[in-house]
Write a protein that holds these residues in place. Structure first.
Motif, PDB file in Angstrom:
ATOM      1  N   TYR A 207       0.819  -1.205   0.000  1.00  0.00           N
ATOM      2  CA  TYR A 207       0.000   0.000   0.000  1.00  0.00           C
ATOM      3  C   TYR A 207       0.852   1.254   0.000  1.00  0.00           C
ATOM      4  CZ  TYR A 207      -4.417  -2.458   0.869  1.00  0.00           C
ATOM      5  OH  TYR A 207      -5.524  -3.238   0.754  1.00  0.00           O
TER       6      TYR A 207
ATOM      7  N   ASN B 118     -12.620   8.923   4.816  1.00  0.00           N
ATOM      8  CA  ASN B 118     -12.307   8.093   3.660  1.00  0.00           C
ATOM      9  C   ASN B 118     -13.267   8.506   2.549  1.00  0.00           C
ATOM     10  OD1 ASN B 118     -11.806   6.169   1.741  1.00  0.00           O
ATOM     11  ND2 ASN B 118     -12.237   4.412   3.055  1.00  0.00           N
TER      12      ASN B 118
ATOM     13  N   SER C  19     -13.211   7.325  -0.534  1.00  0.00           N
ATOM     14  CA  SER C  19     -13.364   6.262  -1.537  1.00  0.00           C
ATOM     15  C   SER C  19     -14.747   5.624  -1.429  1.00  0.00           C
ATOM     16  CB  SER C  19     -12.298   5.184  -1.342  1.00  0.00           C
ATOM     17  OG  SER C  19     -12.561   4.066  -2.171  1.00  0.00           O
TER      18      SER C  19
ATOM     19  N   ASP D 211     -13.001   1.250  -1.369  1.00  0.00           N
ATOM     20  CA  ASP D 211     -11.918   0.632  -0.603  1.00  0.00           C
ATOM     21  C   ASP D 211     -11.702   1.316   0.737  1.00  0.00           C
ATOM     22  OD1 ASP D 211     -10.883  -1.390  -2.468  1.00  0.00           O
ATOM     23  OD2 ASP D 211     -10.372   0.342  -3.721  1.00  0.00           O
TER      24      ASP D 211
ATOM     25  N   ILE E 244      -9.353   2.663   3.894  1.00  0.00           N
ATOM     26  CA  ILE E 244      -8.034   3.257   4.122  1.00  0.00           C
ATOM     27  C   ILE E 244      -7.604   2.841   5.521  1.00  0.00           C
ATOM     28  CG2 ILE E 244      -8.350   5.230   2.582  1.00  0.00           C
ATOM     29  CD1 ILE E 244      -8.844   6.907   5.133  1.00  0.00           C
TER      30      ILE E 244
ATOM     31  N   TYR F 107      -8.822   0.455  10.303  1.00  0.00           N
ATOM     32  CA  TYR F 107      -9.326   0.754   8.964  1.00  0.00           C
ATOM     33  C   TYR F 107     -10.510   1.704   9.068  1.00  0.00           C
ATOM     34  CZ  TYR F 107     -13.287  -2.410   9.600  1.00  0.00           C
ATOM     35  OH  TYR F 107     -14.433  -2.999  10.058  1.00  0.00           O
TER      36      TYR F 107
ATOM     37  N   TRP G  21      -0.781   7.138   7.516  1.00  0.00           N
ATOM     38  CA  TRP G  21      -1.872   6.389   6.905  1.00  0.00           C
ATOM     39  C   TRP G  21      -1.361   5.557   5.731  1.00  0.00           C
ATOM     40  CZ3 TRP G  21      -1.924   8.034   1.958  1.00  0.00           C
ATOM     41  CH2 TRP G  21      -1.466   9.326   1.701  1.00  0.00           C
TER      42      TRP G  21
ATOM     43  N   CYS H  49      -3.041   3.419   1.996  1.00  0.00           N
ATOM     44  CA  CYS H  49      -4.178   3.093   1.137  1.00  0.00           C
ATOM     45  C   CYS H  49      -3.664   2.502  -0.173  1.00  0.00           C
ATOM     46  CB  CYS H  49      -5.048   4.315   0.867  1.00  0.00           C
ATOM     47  SG  CYS H  49      -4.234   5.647  -0.038  1.00  0.00           S
TER      48      CYS H  49
ATOM     49  N   GLU I 195      -6.392   9.676  -1.372  1.00  0.00           N
ATOM     50  CA  GLU I 195      -5.811   9.676  -0.031  1.00  0.00           C
ATOM     51  C   GLU I 195      -6.860  10.144   0.982  1.00  0.00           C
ATOM     52  OE1 GLU I 195      -2.422  12.241  -0.420  1.00  0.00           O
ATOM     53  OE2 GLU I 195      -1.339  10.769  -1.633  1.00  0.00           O
TER      54      GLU I 195
END
Length: 167
Positions: free
Chosen positions: A42, A74, A76, A79, A81, A105, A133, A135, A141
């Motif tokens: 990652y 997050n 996204s 997914d 992070i 997470y 962090w 990802c 990010e």
């Protein structure tokens, strides 16, 4: 009839005065069963976030205390992070608290918050966080935001700061 009015009035007064909480001076709003292992492939980074436990009021001798909320988001849709660490520093650069002991997470479109209570003045006028962090390369990010608030009487104060990637 008077007894009913007296009971209702007492209930209203009690509900408006929650009292002092025995909780710590911060709250990590995260499910503690979120421990995660970060995949070594990652993408990793660090983000700096300025926050303010206090701001100056009228002159440099008077300060106004604030509640701090450090928001980890997050963005996204697909997914998770991973937050590896969340370290809180004072105005003088002293490490005050490491909030995350092992990686956690944050699910897609989820927000996790650290709340520092208004009466916790340890951070001072120049407090800050460093977040580490990880990802997948293919996702955005994490987004970090500081929200500072306080109310006294009928006056309120609130403002926001945004994180800045440093590594």
């Amino acid at each position: 009839m008077n007894k009913i009015i007296l009971v209702i009035t007492c209930l209203i007064i009690i509900s408006c005065n929650p009292g002092k909480s025995d909780s710590p001076s911060y709250v990590l709003k995260v499910n503690h069963n979120r421990n995660a292992t970060v995949n070594s492939s990652y993408h990793k980074g660090s983000t700096y976030l300025s926050v303010y436990s206090q701001v100056y009021q009228r002159n440099e001798q008077r300060t106004y205390d604030l509640t701090v909320m450090a928001s980890m988001r997050n963005t996204s849709l697909s997914d998770s992070i991973y937050i590896i660490s969340a370290d809180y520093y004072s105005t003088k650069g002293k490490l005050l608290t490491s909030y995350i002991k092992s990686p956690i997470y944050i699910a897609p479109m989820e927000t996790v918050e650290i709340v520092i209570e208004e009466d916790d003045k340890r951070g001072g006028t120049g407090a800050n966080f460093i977040f580490n962090w990880a990802c997948k390369d293919s996702i955005q990010e994490p987004f970090f935001e500081g929200i500072m608030t306080s109310t006294t009487g009928q006056q309120g104060l609130s403002f926001v700061t945004n994180g800045m990637r440093i590594k």
